[in-house]
Design a protein around this motif. Structure first.
Motif, mmCIF file in Angstrom:
data_model
loop_
_atom_site.group_PDB
_atom_site.id
_atom_site.type_symbol
_atom_site.label_atom_id
_atom_site.label_comp_id
_atom_site.label_asym_id
_atom_site.label_seq_id
_atom_site.Cartn_x
_atom_site.Cartn_y
_atom_site.Cartn_z
ATOM 1 N N PRO A 71 0.834 -1.218 0.000
ATOM 2 C CA PRO A 71 0.000 0.000 0.000
ATOM 3 C C PRO A 71 0.860 1.255 0.000
ATOM 4 O O PRO A 71 1.987 1.260 0.506
ATOM 5 N N MET A 72 0.325 2.320 -0.557
ATOM 6 C CA MET A 72 1.040 3.602 -0.601
ATOM 7 C C MET A 72 0.764 4.349 0.700
ATOM 8 O O MET A 72 -0.125 5.206 0.787
ATOM 9 N N ILE A 73 1.518 3.989 1.729
ATOM 10 C CA ILE A 73 1.370 4.585 3.054
ATOM 11 C C ILE A 73 2.746 5.014 3.547
ATOM 12 O O ILE A 73 3.764 4.734 2.908
ATOM 13 N N ARG A 74 2.770 5.698 4.683
ATOM 14 C CA ARG A 74 4.044 6.006 5.310
ATOM 15 C C ARG A 74 4.457 4.805 6.155
ATOM 16 O O ARG A 74 3.757 4.426 7.084
ATOM 17 N N SER A 188 9.762 4.779 1.228
ATOM 18 C CA SER A 188 9.315 5.527 2.392
ATOM 19 C C SER A 188 10.395 5.572 3.467
ATOM 20 O O SER A 188 10.669 6.624 4.048
ATOM 21 N N PHE A 189 11.038 4.441 3.727
ATOM 22 C CA PHE A 189 12.067 4.413 4.756
ATOM 23 C C PHE A 189 13.244 5.313 4.388
ATOM 24 O O PHE A 189 13.821 5.990 5.246
ATOM 25 N N LEU A 190 13.612 5.329 3.116
ATOM 26 C CA LEU A 190 14.736 6.172 2.701
ATOM 27 C C LEU A 190 14.381 7.658 2.754
ATOM 28 O O LEU A 190 15.131 8.475 3.277
ATOM 29 N N VAL A 191 13.231 8.005 2.221
ATOM 30 C CA VAL A 191 12.833 9.407 2.160
ATOM 31 C C VAL A 191 12.658 9.986 3.568
ATOM 32 O O VAL A 191 13.041 11.123 3.843
ATOM 33 N N ASP A 192 12.093 9.179 4.471
ATOM 34 C CA ASP A 192 11.773 9.673 5.808
ATOM 35 C C ASP A 192 12.940 9.573 6.790
ATOM 36 O O ASP A 192 12.799 9.951 7.953
ATOM 37 N N ARG A 193 14.104 9.087 6.323
ATOM 38 C CA ARG A 193 15.236 8.919 7.231
ATOM 39 C C ARG A 193 16.524 9.470 6.628
ATOM 40 O O ARG A 193 17.588 8.863 6.750
ATOM 41 N N LEU A 194 16.423 10.624 5.993
ATOM 42 C CA LEU A 194 17.599 11.219 5.375
ATOM 43 C C LEU A 194 18.473 11.956 6.380
ATOM 44 O O LEU A 194 19.634 12.245 6.111
ATOM 45 N N ASP A 198 15.927 11.847 12.235
ATOM 46 C CA ASP A 198 14.750 11.108 11.809
ATOM 47 C C ASP A 198 14.734 9.680 12.358
ATOM 48 O O ASP A 198 13.723 8.978 12.227
ATOM 49 N N ALA A 199 15.840 9.248 12.960
ATOM 50 C CA ALA A 199 15.945 7.873 13.462
ATOM 51 C C ALA A 199 15.249 7.777 14.812
ATOM 52 O O ALA A 199 15.875 7.623 15.863
ATOM 53 N N ILE A 200 13.923 7.853 14.784
ATOM 54 C CA ILE A 200 13.166 7.914 16.035
ATOM 55 C C ILE A 200 12.673 6.547 16.489
ATOM 56 O O ILE A 200 12.145 6.426 17.599
ATOM 57 N N ASP A 201 12.791 5.526 15.663
ATOM 58 C CA ASP A 201 12.276 4.215 16.056
ATOM 59 C C ASP A 201 13.368 3.147 16.101
ATOM 60 O O ASP A 201 13.078 1.955 15.992
ATOM 61 N N THR A 202 14.626 3.567 16.255
ATOM 62 C CA THR A 202 15.678 2.593 16.514
ATOM 63 C C THR A 202 15.483 2.028 17.920
ATOM 64 O O THR A 202 14.771 2.594 18.746
#
Length: 271
Positions: A71-74, A188-194, A198-202
């Motif tokens: 699906p096209m989701i975040r 999504s993972f690449l775009v949202d973790r540049l 952005d690494a908020i869920d490690t």
């Protein structure tokens, strides 16, 4: 060994009939296998062949990858964990090992922080914050741009690249761009973790809470996930065992299945 893909339909994240694709082989204690970034469950076929006499091997395509729903989701780790949980409940698995490679290791650790597993096996796991990654792939950012101009440009420079012996590099960039177009999770993972922030869920701040038996396996020639990431898992998780395979790189499921099978089988005898 050929894989026979099974699909179950889930109601997930307010989406209807979301397919989850997996293969299954062998018998015994279930072991769910989660692939790495931009991968799919087929990477586990060599290991499944080694383990199938003692384990019920279940290779799952994570949400957004392989033949599971895209699906096209975040996308984030929480969604992957929720997806995995629905698969576990649908298959009625009560006691199982969870094995994850790289990105799949990250998902596995996050899952084990919320739900019970019999044992956790992390193969060169991602999921540890590492600000040294920031900027490492900045030169590849254009492949994320949603414009056909990038594709035209790649076609135009092919003849020049061939003259300078760079046709393989251009081919790899074109392949990655095509893959990112068809893999919304990876994109999504690449775009949202540049950026580092952005690494908020490690998971490095949470894994000390894990009480499940844990085996961490990595190679001493891994150039993708630094050794200290695996060491962090092994040091922070109480009583975790760390195994460093000599002369092994990041492609543990594909090229080092025999070594993985040996370590997993021996470890599982006491866990």
């Amino acid at each position: 060994m050929q894989k026979h893909i099974i699909q179950v339909q889930l109601d997930f994240d307010r989406l209807n009939t979301v397919p989850a694709a997996y293969f299954e082989v062998g018998g015994g204690t279930p072991i769910i296998m989660l692939h790495g970034f931009m991968g799919e469950a087929s990477c586990w076929l060599p290991l499944s062949e080694q383990l199938k006499s003692n384990f019920r091997c279940i290779g799952l395509d994570l949400l957004g990858f392989g033949q599971s729903a895209r699906p096209m989701i975040r996308y984030d780790i929480a969604k992957e964990v929720a997806f995995l949980r629905q698969v576990v409940e649908t298959l009625k698995l009560e006691s199982f090992y969870l094995l994850g490679h790289s990105f799949g290791g990250w998902v596995s650790a996050a899952y084990a922080l919320q739900y019970p597993v019999k044992g956790l096996i992390l193969a060169a796991p991602a999921g540890i914050r590492d600000d040294s990654f920031a900027g490492r792939y900045d030169h590849l950012r254009p492949i994320l741009w949603e414009t056909p101009a990038i594709d035209w440009g790649l076609e135009l420079i092919k003849p020049i690249a061939n003259l300078f012996g760079q046709e393989k590099t251009i081919g790899q960039i074109a392949w990655m761009r095509r893959e990112l177009t068809t893999q919304p999770a990876a994109r999504s993972f690449l775009v949202d973790r540049l950026r580092p922030e952005d690494a908020i869920d490690t998971v490095e701040k949470e894994i000390h809470r894990l009480t499940v038996p844990t085996l961490v396996i990595t190679g001493d020639r891994d150039e993708t996930i630094p050794l200290w990431h695996s060491e962090t898992y092994a040091n922070e998780i109480p009583n975790a065992k760390l195994v460093i395979l000599p002369n092994a790189d990041h492609s543990l499921p594909q090229k080092f299945s025999l070594q993985l099978a040996t370590q997993i089988t021996q470890w599982s005898l006491t866990h």
